[in-house]
Design a protein around this motif. Structure first.
Motif, PDB file in Angstrom:
ATOM      1  N   GLN A   6       0.949  -1.266   0.141  1.00  0.00           N
ATOM      2  CA  GLN A   6      -0.008  -0.002  -0.083  1.00  0.00           C
ATOM      3  C   GLN A   6       0.938   1.303   0.005  1.00  0.00           C
ATOM      4  OE1 GLN A   6      -2.713  -0.415   3.306  1.00  0.00           O
ATOM      5  NE2 GLN A   6      -4.306  -0.424   1.666  1.00  0.00           N
ATOM      6  N   ASP A   8       0.841   5.454  -0.031  1.00  0.00           N
ATOM      7  CA  ASP A   8       0.116   6.903   0.180  1.00  0.00           C
ATOM      8  C   ASP A   8       0.441   7.679  -0.924  1.00  0.00           C
ATOM      9  OD1 ASP A   8      -1.349   9.033   1.528  1.00  0.00           O
ATOM     10  OD2 ASP A   8       0.834   9.660   2.106  1.00  0.00           O
ATOM     11  N   PHE A  48      -3.272   4.086  -0.767  1.00  0.00           N
ATOM     12  CA  PHE A  48      -4.064   4.176   0.555  1.00  0.00           C
ATOM     13  C   PHE A  48      -3.901   5.715   0.527  1.00  0.00           C
ATOM     14  CE2 PHE A  48      -3.850   5.481   5.054  1.00  0.00           C
ATOM     15  CZ  PHE A  48      -5.135   5.087   5.212  1.00  0.00           C
ATOM     16  N   LYS A  76      -6.717   1.137   5.633  1.00  0.00           N
ATOM     17  CA  LYS A  76      -5.392   0.321   5.511  1.00  0.00           C
ATOM     18  C   LYS A  76      -5.576  -1.358   5.425  1.00  0.00           C
ATOM     19  CE  LYS A  76      -2.068   3.417   7.147  1.00  0.00           C
ATOM     20  NZ  LYS A  76      -1.367   4.035   8.333  1.00  0.00           N
ATOM     21  N   ASN A  77      -4.869  -1.939   4.426  1.00  0.00           N
ATOM     22  CA  ASN A  77      -5.083  -3.345   4.503  1.00  0.00           C
ATOM     23  C   ASN A  77      -4.108  -4.061   5.441  1.00  0.00           C
ATOM     24  OD1 ASN A  77      -4.941  -6.233   3.504  1.00  0.00           O
ATOM     25  ND2 ASN A  77      -4.658  -5.503   1.468  1.00  0.00           N
ATOM     26  N   SER A  80      -1.241  -6.235   4.059  1.00  0.00           N
ATOM     27  CA  SER A  80      -0.111  -5.810   3.217  1.00  0.00           C
ATOM     28  C   SER A  80       1.291  -5.988   3.475  1.00  0.00           C
ATOM     29  CB  SER A  80      -0.202  -4.264   3.406  1.00  0.00           C
ATOM     30  OG  SER A  80      -1.411  -3.814   2.562  1.00  0.00           O
ATOM     31  N   ILE A  83       3.809  -0.909   3.896  1.00  0.00           N
ATOM     32  CA  ILE A  83       2.915   0.446   3.564  1.00  0.00           C
ATOM     33  C   ILE A  83       3.939   1.483   3.499  1.00  0.00           C
ATOM     34  CG2 ILE A  83       1.423   2.069   4.289  1.00  0.00           C
ATOM     35  CD1 ILE A  83       0.208  -0.223   6.099  1.00  0.00           C
ATOM     36  N   ASP A  85       4.345   5.422   3.205  1.00  0.00           N
ATOM     37  CA  ASP A  85       3.775   6.750   3.525  1.00  0.00           C
ATOM     38  C   ASP A  85       4.921   7.814   4.130  1.00  0.00           C
ATOM     39  OD1 ASP A  85       2.182   8.598   5.050  1.00  0.00           O
ATOM     40  OD2 ASP A  85       0.804   6.816   5.616  1.00  0.00           O
TER      41      ASP A  85
END
Length: 112
Positions: A6, A8, A48, A76-77, A80, A83, A85
């Motif tokens: 994911q 951002d 995301f 949020k998964n 995942s 992530i 971000d």
């Protein structure tokens, strides 16, 4: 099983600089197409974001990035692999270190 990443949108994939406009998404960051292309070879990529999903879809299509993205979500998964971000702190088990990182945190877009 295919791994999922994911990412951002604001401050990672685009040139967001703190001026949030709910109706406009900043231009893609230089190198984003190549970055997504590399990741897409081994991962499913999800966006995301807190933004309107329809606006994000239009932005991805306009910038020819849609073929790399499998999903856009405001959630949020939990499955995942990772992530990405610009406002994240990685917890490494040390609360004191994490506390220091929190109180001294500056998002990436404020450092450029």
């Amino acid at each position: 099983m295919v791994k999922t990443i994911q990412i951002d949108l604001d401050g990672v994939l685009n040139t967001y600089c703190g001026n949030y406009d709910e109706n406009k998404i900043s231009a893609p960051r230089k190198g984003v197409k190549e970055f997504l292309e590399k990741l897409a070879k081994n991962y499913q990529i999800e966006i995301f974001t807190v933004r309107n999903i329809a606006l994000v879809e239009k932005w991805l299509i306009k910038n020819k990035l849609d073929k790399y993205i499998t999903n856009i979500s405001n959630i949020k998964n939990p499955f995942s692999t990772v992530i990405i971000d610009d406002r994240a702190i990685r917890f490494d088990g040390n609360f004191d270190k994490t506390y220091e990182e929190v109180i001294n945190f500056i998002p990436h877009w404020k450092t450029t």
